[in-house]
Design a protein around this motif. Structure first.
Motif, PDB file in Angstrom:
ATOM      1  N   TYR A 155       0.832  -1.205   0.000  1.00 49.18           N
ATOM      2  CA  TYR A 155       0.000   0.000   0.000  1.00 49.18           C
ATOM      3  C   TYR A 155       0.867   1.256   0.000  1.00 49.18           C
ATOM      4  CZ  TYR A 155      -3.916   3.081   1.043  1.00 49.18           C
ATOM      5  OH  TYR A 155      -4.858   4.076   0.978  1.00 49.18           O
ATOM      6  N   LEU A 156       1.974   1.230   0.748  1.00 45.49           N
ATOM      7  CA  LEU A 156       2.897   2.369   0.741  1.00 45.49           C
ATOM      8  C   LEU A 156       3.427   2.619  -0.668  1.00 45.49           C
ATOM      9  CD1 LEU A 156       4.636   4.539   2.112  1.00 45.49           C
ATOM     10  CD2 LEU A 156       6.296   2.724   2.636  1.00 45.49           C
ATOM     11  N   MET A 157       3.830   1.557  -1.349  1.00 44.60           N
ATOM     12  CA  MET A 157       4.336   1.733  -2.712  1.00 44.60           C
ATOM     13  C   MET A 157       3.287   2.341  -3.627  1.00 44.60           C
ATOM     14  SD  MET A 157       6.849  -1.485  -3.565  1.00 44.60           S
ATOM     15  CE  MET A 157       5.581  -2.723  -3.353  1.00 44.60           C
ATOM     16  N   THR A 158       2.046   1.865  -3.523  1.00 44.99           N
ATOM     17  CA  THR A 158       1.017   2.415  -4.406  1.00 44.99           C
ATOM     18  C   THR A 158       0.715   3.871  -4.060  1.00 44.99           C
ATOM     19  OG1 THR A 158      -0.820   1.584  -3.050  1.00 44.99           O
ATOM     20  CG2 THR A 158      -0.021   0.148  -4.822  1.00 44.99           C
ATOM     21  N   GLU A 159       0.741   4.197  -2.777  1.00 47.05           N
ATOM     22  CA  GLU A 159       0.532   5.592  -2.372  1.00 47.05           C
ATOM     23  C   GLU A 159       1.658   6.481  -2.889  1.00 47.05           C
ATOM     24  OE1 GLU A 159      -2.034   7.316  -0.628  1.00 47.05           O
ATOM     25  OE2 GLU A 159      -3.011   5.495  -1.334  1.00 47.05           O
ATOM     26  N   LEU A 160       2.896   6.013  -2.777  1.00 43.41           N
ATOM     27  CA  LEU A 160       4.025   6.796  -3.282  1.00 43.41           C
ATOM     28  C   LEU A 160       3.887   7.035  -4.783  1.00 43.41           C
ATOM     29  CD1 LEU A 160       6.923   5.065  -1.306  1.00 43.41           C
ATOM     30  CD2 LEU A 160       6.035   7.386  -0.933  1.00 43.41           C
ATOM     31  N   TRP A 161       3.508   5.989  -5.512  1.00 44.43           N
ATOM     32  CA  TRP A 161       3.336   6.120  -6.949  1.00 44.43           C
ATOM     33  C   TRP A 161       2.195   7.089  -7.267  1.00 44.43           C
ATOM     34  CZ3 TRP A 161      -0.269   4.912 -10.773  1.00 44.43           C
ATOM     35  CH2 TRP A 161       0.228   4.947 -12.079  1.00 44.43           C
ATOM     36  N   ASP A 162       1.073   6.957  -6.534  1.00 44.23           N
ATOM     37  CA  ASP A 162      -0.061   7.863  -6.743  1.00 44.23           C
ATOM     38  C   ASP A 162       0.307   9.315  -6.462  1.00 44.23           C
ATOM     39  OD1 ASP A 162      -1.708   5.743  -7.450  1.00 44.23           O
ATOM     40  OD2 ASP A 162      -2.723   5.642  -5.504  1.00 44.23           O
ATOM     41  N   LEU A 163       1.270   9.540  -5.567  1.00 44.21           N
ATOM     42  CA  LEU A 163       1.677  10.898  -5.206  1.00 44.21           C
ATOM     43  C   LEU A 163       2.831  11.425  -6.046  1.00 44.21           C
ATOM     44  CD1 LEU A 163       1.244  10.611  -1.351  1.00 44.21           C
ATOM     45  CD2 LEU A 163      -0.167  11.932  -2.934  1.00 44.21           C
ATOM     46  N   GLY A 164       3.203  10.696  -7.100  1.00 43.70           N
ATOM     47  CA  GLY A 164       4.141  11.241  -8.068  1.00 43.70           C
ATOM     48  C   GLY A 164       5.560  10.706  -8.025  1.00 43.70           C
ATOM     49  N   PHE A 165       5.857   9.779  -7.110  1.00 44.44           N
ATOM     50  CA  PHE A 165       7.178   9.163  -7.152  1.00 44.44           C
ATOM     51  C   PHE A 165       7.201   8.187  -8.316  1.00 44.44           C
ATOM     52  CE2 PHE A 165       6.959  10.550  -2.765  1.00 44.44           C
ATOM     53  CZ  PHE A 165       8.254  10.982  -2.510  1.00 44.44           C
ATOM     54  N   THR A 166       8.352   8.042  -8.954  1.00 42.94           N
ATOM     55  CA  THR A 166       8.455   7.129 -10.090  1.00 42.94           C
ATOM     56  C   THR A 166       8.677   5.702  -9.590  1.00 42.94           C
ATOM     57  OG1 THR A 166      10.866   7.291 -10.295  1.00 42.94           O
ATOM     58  CG2 THR A 166       9.534   8.956 -11.480  1.00 42.94           C
ATOM     59  N   GLN A 167       8.386   4.751 -10.472  1.00 46.44           N
ATOM     60  CA  GLN A 167       8.671   3.358 -10.139  1.00 46.44           C
ATOM     61  C   GLN A 167      10.148   3.178  -9.793  1.00 46.44           C
ATOM     62  OE1 GLN A 167       7.133   0.072 -12.418  1.00 46.44           O
ATOM     63  NE2 GLN A 167       5.706   1.447 -13.481  1.00 46.44           N
ATOM     64  N   THR A 168      11.004   3.855 -10.546  1.00 44.41           N
ATOM     65  CA  THR A 168      12.447   3.769 -10.311  1.00 44.41           C
ATOM     66  C   THR A 168      12.810   4.309  -8.928  1.00 44.41           C
ATOM     67  OG1 THR A 168      12.883   3.960 -12.679  1.00 44.41           O
ATOM     68  CG2 THR A 168      14.708   4.477 -11.178  1.00 44.41           C
ATOM     69  N   GLN A 169      12.252   5.450  -8.547  1.00 40.82           N
ATOM     70  CA  GLN A 169      12.536   6.021  -7.227  1.00 40.82           C
ATOM     71  C   GLN A 169      12.054   5.092  -6.106  1.00 40.82           C
ATOM     72  OE1 GLN A 169      10.373   9.684  -7.961  1.00 40.82           O
ATOM     73  NE2 GLN A 169      12.282  10.877  -7.857  1.00 40.82           N
ATOM     74  N   ILE A 170      10.877   4.529  -6.271  1.00 40.69           N
ATOM     75  CA  ILE A 170      10.316   3.642  -5.259  1.00 40.69           C
ATOM     76  C   ILE A 170      11.175   2.386  -5.132  1.00 40.69           C
ATOM     77  CG2 ILE A 170       8.322   2.223  -4.619  1.00 40.69           C
ATOM     78  CD1 ILE A 170       6.614   4.390  -6.182  1.00 40.69           C
ATOM     79  N   ARG A 171      11.472   1.769  -6.251  1.00 42.91           N
ATOM     80  CA  ARG A 171      12.292   0.557  -6.251  1.00 42.91           C
ATOM     81  C   ARG A 171      13.659   0.836  -5.634  1.00 42.91           C
ATOM     82  NH1 ARG A 171      12.070  -0.165 -11.133  1.00 42.91           N
ATOM     83  NH2 ARG A 171      10.242  -1.487 -11.183  1.00 42.91           N
TER      84      ARG A 171
END
Length: 86
Positions: free
Chosen positions: A49-65
């Motif tokens: 859920y944190l990852m999806t929230e980060l992505w929804d808030l504009g972080f890129t997949q690369t930044q999250i990974r």
């Protein structure tokens, strides 16, 4: 001459981030301890859920990974090989 107490915006920024993470971790620990569904572990669900929230808030997949990979790389050094905090 008296020393003036000046707040450093950079310190305040870092303190806010660390406080948010500490609160999040504490909340997850409480949920883990009182989980009425032991077959549904709290931590994996929370991280997804944190990852999806980060992505929804504009972080890129690369930044999250990269954030998760960097954190995992630091874990063995922080824990000194212990599975749980003694």
């Amino acid at each position: 001459m008296s020393e003036r107490s000046e707040s450093d915006p950079d310190d305040e920024w870092q303190d806010r981030g660390l406080s948010a993470v500490k609160e999040f971790a504490g909340t997850l620990r409480g949920l883990h301890r009182n989980n009425p569904w032991p077959n549904l572990p709290v931590l994996p669900q929370a991280l997804v859920y944190l990852m999806t929230e980060l992505w929804d808030l504009g972080f890129t997949q690369t930044q999250i990974r990269q954030g998760f990979e960097d954190a995992l790389a630091e874990l063995p050094q922080y824990t000194a090989g212990e599975e749980v905090r003694p």
